[in-house]
Write an enzyme that holds these catalytic residues in place. Structure first.
Site, short mmCIF file in Angstrom:
data_model
loop_
_atom_site.label_atom_id
_atom_site.label_comp_id
_atom_site.label_asym_id
_atom_site.label_seq_id
_atom_site.Cartn_x
_atom_site.Cartn_y
_atom_site.Cartn_z
N LYS A 76 43.57 41.78 36.65
CA LYS A 76 42.54 41.30 37.58
C LYS A 76 43.19 40.94 38.90
CE LYS A 76 38.74 37.89 37.73
NZ LYS A 76 38.11 36.75 37.01
N SER A 151 33.17 37.08 36.35
CA SER A 151 33.77 37.73 37.50
C SER A 151 34.78 38.82 37.14
CB SER A 151 34.47 36.68 38.37
OG SER A 151 35.56 36.11 37.66
N SER A 175 34.07 33.98 32.87
CA SER A 175 34.42 35.21 33.59
C SER A 175 35.16 36.27 32.79
CB SER A 175 35.25 34.86 34.83
OG SER A 175 34.40 34.40 35.85
#
Lengths: 491, 475
Positions: A76, A151, A175
């Site tokens: 990420k 997210s 997330s």
């Protein structure tokens, strides 16, 4: 190489060790698939570094290599990677490439994995859809008209779309778990303090935790074995006995007590989601677990408490992005204050600004006691309620999100509704507990449904053991979206 | 009307730990810009602070020495504000649970003894420095100082005069130096003081409106600023105007304070608990071990010097007032110098040189070994006192070796009776007039003759021997 793409990370690792697949071959497969997927799951590809590393790893391959050795994966974009752009999907970080690696990234490197790139996300991990990214939204591989969740939506879409074998994300209020649920994969937020946060660009420091998004529970266990453990560079990391998660998965959950909190199955929960999640209890019961009903009378407070604490910490954590030292700087400023204002006005997106404003407000003199201090007190009560529930059973079973993945554009128009959809995940962060999301069905439109297993602090092992047992008797986690594994772009 | 000045102090002291408060960068003063920093102290994204336990130890020791209660359950808080010298845009400090509270420090001034109450002592990180380059009209950031550990010591408003403030600061400085927790160099900014001052009619119970003065870089400046600011406030009030609550900057060149910012523009620092640092618990055993390790402080040492070494109270007080002098003195004595001799040299020639050079004792190059050698040469009769003073002045700046210097400059005392007698004969021959005067009973001209002989011998003779030889020759 459809077969290759549908292997789990552990299966691929085993094939590499047996010499059936070479690491460069696996990396090429991943890069090709990621390039073709068209889901905008990545912000940066590190193809050249990945190819070079694949060659080196192949040369260094030994019989005793670890379970993830040579496996291509993705990181990420809020996890620092040395000399590789780390943007948090924000304009304000520009082409920032940190001169250091996050501890988790370093540990994965030591485990021999190959990163093929940095995945898309909501800007600074603020959002539930990956639509707030400066680099455009990520699309859900199951249906590109839908969001992948957020997210860590880029990480989830990359894994679900079979572009890589696993990814790491971060989870502040859901997330990892919510996009895993929306994308039909398995994702876990481990106990707070078990994975170092060093190098994770902070959203809300007291809630952030790095974790895996993978094909199944066994892959998650292998990744956690690699990244968990105390880190002298993170004062909040815990001293505990790390490792051994993968080895503990034996499918035996006889006598394990699974609690179903009625408060998590009430109004607002989609009926299809409800029935799929309750179906998990039946599978676990059939494997010898005991299912009990209990109450968790704090659910109405979790969303406001979370948004006060997370926004407060974020308003402070994001203050350092001012255009002075690194990242992007606005042009045409007149003085220092103007430099700050222009850079931050132009550099942050709307959702980030909304949370900075909220956080600044709740910490302001005169409002601190009414909001922030109270939220900290309620956080304590939430933790107590979860501790009490965990005392009555080994694990809790809840939904991950009230619905399956919404359509693109649906959520941002109503941020409050989007915040409320975090109800089942944020409580786990507030209480610092381990939580796992795993596929447990599809809705009528063919979108994946996820179920959440929550354990007591440092009870990560039981969470994974139960998920592994569930996946022995179900195939939801092996289902692949139509676009994936075909190597084409027919969608 | 008679006015009373009320003063409280906030003193920032840099702790002398080898590394910074939250990372392992050096705390050394100076260095090329941005060479003592790393991703942690420059607040790069994703980095985290990890508390240096030595900082906690030093802060707790300081708290104990200032007679404070030590907080067992410590937390850090964030103080948020934007400024380019603060790369995280927040300073990690302690607001809600400072490490030490409710202390007191006894001070002595000409007006007598007094106790100053300590409100609190807390730990925090220092910020960087902004360097303005007028040549290119740009301001540059030097982050070397970012993360240097500080303690801030806040007193109650217990001072009434500048003398009391200086006495307290001297005491504080000495205490911290004895503990070895700070070098307290004001000129390098390792001890910085903000003065809160208000005035009120004598006898009034309520406080007047206060101002806070910054940029006070020496005790002299503090003393002058206090006098200036008190007068300014009194004049305002006597003219029927009011004092504005504000921060004022002392300008040492203009000898005046100037408004920096008023309370209306005061920042809201939005303090909240630092989530990156878990609470620190200090155990009773830990505090007990710190108490046991507290060094012998000034008063105890002063008494011991009087008792063991027979130093006069004044001399013992002068030496123990500064830890650097104590260290120098004890080492000189350990090297064999008689304590009284060592004290005399230090408080005489050495203090004079320091004053002339405007130097702090801890900055001088002269070593105890060299002073001890000088004292030894006098005791052995190899140089006389006057020569020794010359030698001292000469070797002081660079700590040149005393033995070598004396040898190279041919300063060893002339103990050859023949050489003295020859010089005496020469002088008597050259000054018949003076000789007659002496013989006529004008005894005081002998001094002139002694001087002439010493001059002949380039000052290297023992004046007593010259005196005796002259008297004998004149008989």
């Amino acid at each position: 190489m459809n077969g290759l793409r549908n292997l789990t990370a552990l299966q691929l690792g085993a094939a590499i060790r047996r010499g059936e697949v070479s690491i460069p071959e696996a990396v090429e497969t991943a890069l090709e698939a990621a390039g073709e997927a068209g889901c905008n799951a990545f912000i940066t590809f590190t193809a050249e570094q990945a190819r070079k590393r694949a060659e080196e790893l192949q040369k260094g391959l030994k019989d005793a290599a670890g379970p993830l050795y040579g496996v291509p994966m993705a990181i990420k974009d809020n996890i620092c990677t040395k000399d590789v752009k780390t943007s948090c999907a924000s304009k304000i970080l520009g082409d920032f490439a940190p001169p250091y690696d996050a501890t988790a990234a370093l540990r994965l490197e030591e485990a021999g994995v190959v990163s093929i790139g940095k995945t898309n996300m909501d800007e600074f991990a603020m959002g539930s859809t990956t639509e707030t990214s400066f680099y455009g939204p990520t699309l859900n591989p199951w249906n590109r008209g839908h969001v992948p969740g957020g997210s860590s939506g880029g990480s989830a879409a990359a894994v679900a779309g079979r572009s890589c074998w696993f990814a790491v994300g971060s989870d502040t209020g859901g997330s990892i778990r919510q996009p895993a649920s929306y994308c039909g994969i398995t994702g876990m937020k481990p106990t707070y303090g078990t994975v170092s946060r060093y190098g994770l660009i902070a959203y809300a420091s007291s809630l952030d935790q790095i974790g895996p998004l993978a094909r199944d529970a066994a892959d998650c266990a292998a990744v956690l074995d690699a990244i968990q453990g105390q880190d002298p560079r993170d004062g909040t990391s815990l001293s505990f006995e790390a490792g051994g998660l993968l080895a503990s998965l034996d499918g035996d959950i006889r006598g394990m007590k699974i609690g179903i909190p009625a408060d998590c199955f009430g109004d607002g929960l989609n009926a299809e989601v409800r029935s799929a999640v309750l179906g998990v209890a039946d599978v676990l019961r059939a494997r010898g677990a005991e299912v009990v009903n209990l109450s968790l009378p704090v659910m109405e407070y979790v969303v406001p408490t979370y948004y006060i604490i997370a926004a407060a910490e974020a308003s402070s954590n994001l203050s350092r992005f001012d255009g002075v030292k690194y990242g992007w700087r606005a042009e045409g400023y007149e003085d220092l204050v103007d430099l700050y204002c222009k850079t931050r006005t132009e550099g942050f997106g709307a959702e980030v600004k909304r949370r900075i404003l909220l956080g600044t407000f709740v910490l302001s003199s005169g409002y601190y006691d009414a909001y922030y201090r109270k939220a900290l007190q309620v956080k304590g009560l939430i933790k107590e309620a979860f501790d009490a529930a965990c005392a009555k059973c080994d694990l809790l079973l809840t939904p991950v999100a009230p619905t399956t993945a919404p359509k693109l554009g649906e959520s941002l128009s109503d941020p409050l509704q989007m915040y409320l959809s975090d109800i089942y995940t944020v409580s786990v962060n507030l209480a610092g507990l381990p939580g796992l999301s795993m596929p447990c069905g599809f809705d009528a439109a063919g979108m994946p449904i996820g179920a959440q297993l929550i354990g007591p602090a440092l009870g990560d092992r039981n969470v994974l053991r139960a998920a592994y047992a569930f996946q022995q008797d179900t195939t939801w986690h092996t289902a692949a979206p139509a676009m994936a594994g075909k190597g084409g772009s027919e969608l | 009307m008679t006015w009373e000045t009320v003063i409280g102090l906030e003193t920032h002291v840099e702790l002398a730990t080898r590394t910074k408060i939250f990372c392992s960068c050096s705390t050394a003063f100076g260095g090329a810009p941005n060479t003592h920093c790393c991703p942690v102290c420059t607040g790069m994204p994703g980095t985290l602070p990890v508390v240096n336990r030595k900082v906690v130890e030093f802060a707790a020791q300081a708290g104990l020495a200032l007679n404070c209660e030590i907080t067992r359950y410590n937390k850090f808080d964030r103080k948020n504000y934007f400024y380019p010298d603060l790369p995280k845009a927040y300073q990690i400090s302690q607001l809600y649970l400072p490490i030490a509270r409710n202390g007191h420090v006894p001070i002595v001034t000409e007006a007598g003894e007094k106790e100053i109450r300590i409100h609190e002592l807390h730990m925090e990180e220092d910020a960087g420095k902004l360097v303005h380059d007028p040549w290119i009209d740009q301001t540059r950031c030097d982050y070397n100082r970012c993360g240097v550990p500080l303690i801030e010591i806040v007193t109650e408003p217990d001072f009434r005069t500048a003398d009391e403030v200086i006495a307290y600061l001297e005491k504080l400085k000495s205490t911290l130096e004895y503990l070895g927790v700070s070098d307290c160099k004001m000129q390098e900014g390792s001890l910085r003081c903000d003065v809160n001052l208000s005035v009120r009619p004598l006898g009034s119970e309520t406080f007047g409106t206060r101002t806070e003065m910054k940029n006070l870089n020496s005790f002299k400046a503090i003393s002058r600023a206090i006098k200036y600011e008190a007068r300014r406030q009194i004049e305002l009030l006597e003219e029927g105007k009011r004092v504005i609550q504000e921060t004022r900057r002392w300008d040492d060149n203009k000898d005046a304070t100037f408004s920096m910012r008023s309370k209306e523009n005061a920042q809201d620092y939005r303090y909240f608990p630092e989530p990156d640092i878990p609470p620190l618990e200090l155990s009773e055993e830990y505090l007990t071990s710190l108490r046991e390790r507290q060094p012998e402080m000034a008063e105890a040492r002063r008494e011991r010097y009087q008792r063991e070494y027979g130093l006069p109270a004044y001399d013992a007080g002068q030496i123990t007032a500064q830890k650097a002098l104590v260290d120098f003195f004890e080492e000189t004595v350990a090297l064999g110098a008689p304590p009284k001799e060592a004290a005399n040299w230090m408080l005489g020639d050495m203090m004079r040189r320091l004053k002339d050079e405007e130097m702090e004792p801890k900055d001088m190059k002269l070593t105890p070994a060299n002073l001890a050698a000088l004292i030894r040469m006098i005791a052995q009769g190899r140089i006389n006192r006057n020569t020794a003073s010359r030698v001292f002045r000469a070797v002081f700046p660079d700590n040149a070796d005393v033995e070598t210097y004396v040898r190279e400059h041919g300063l060893e005392q002339v103990n050859d009776a023949g050489a003295v007698e020859a010089a005496v004969a020469k002088v008597l021959e050259a000054n018949p007039q003076t000789v007659s005067e002496y013989r006529a009973g004008k005894q005081k001209v002998l001094g002139f003759l002694v001087g002439q002989v010493m001059k002949q011998l380039k000052g290297k003779a023992d004046p007593k021997a010259v005196n005796a030889a002259l008297r004998a020759a004149l008989q």
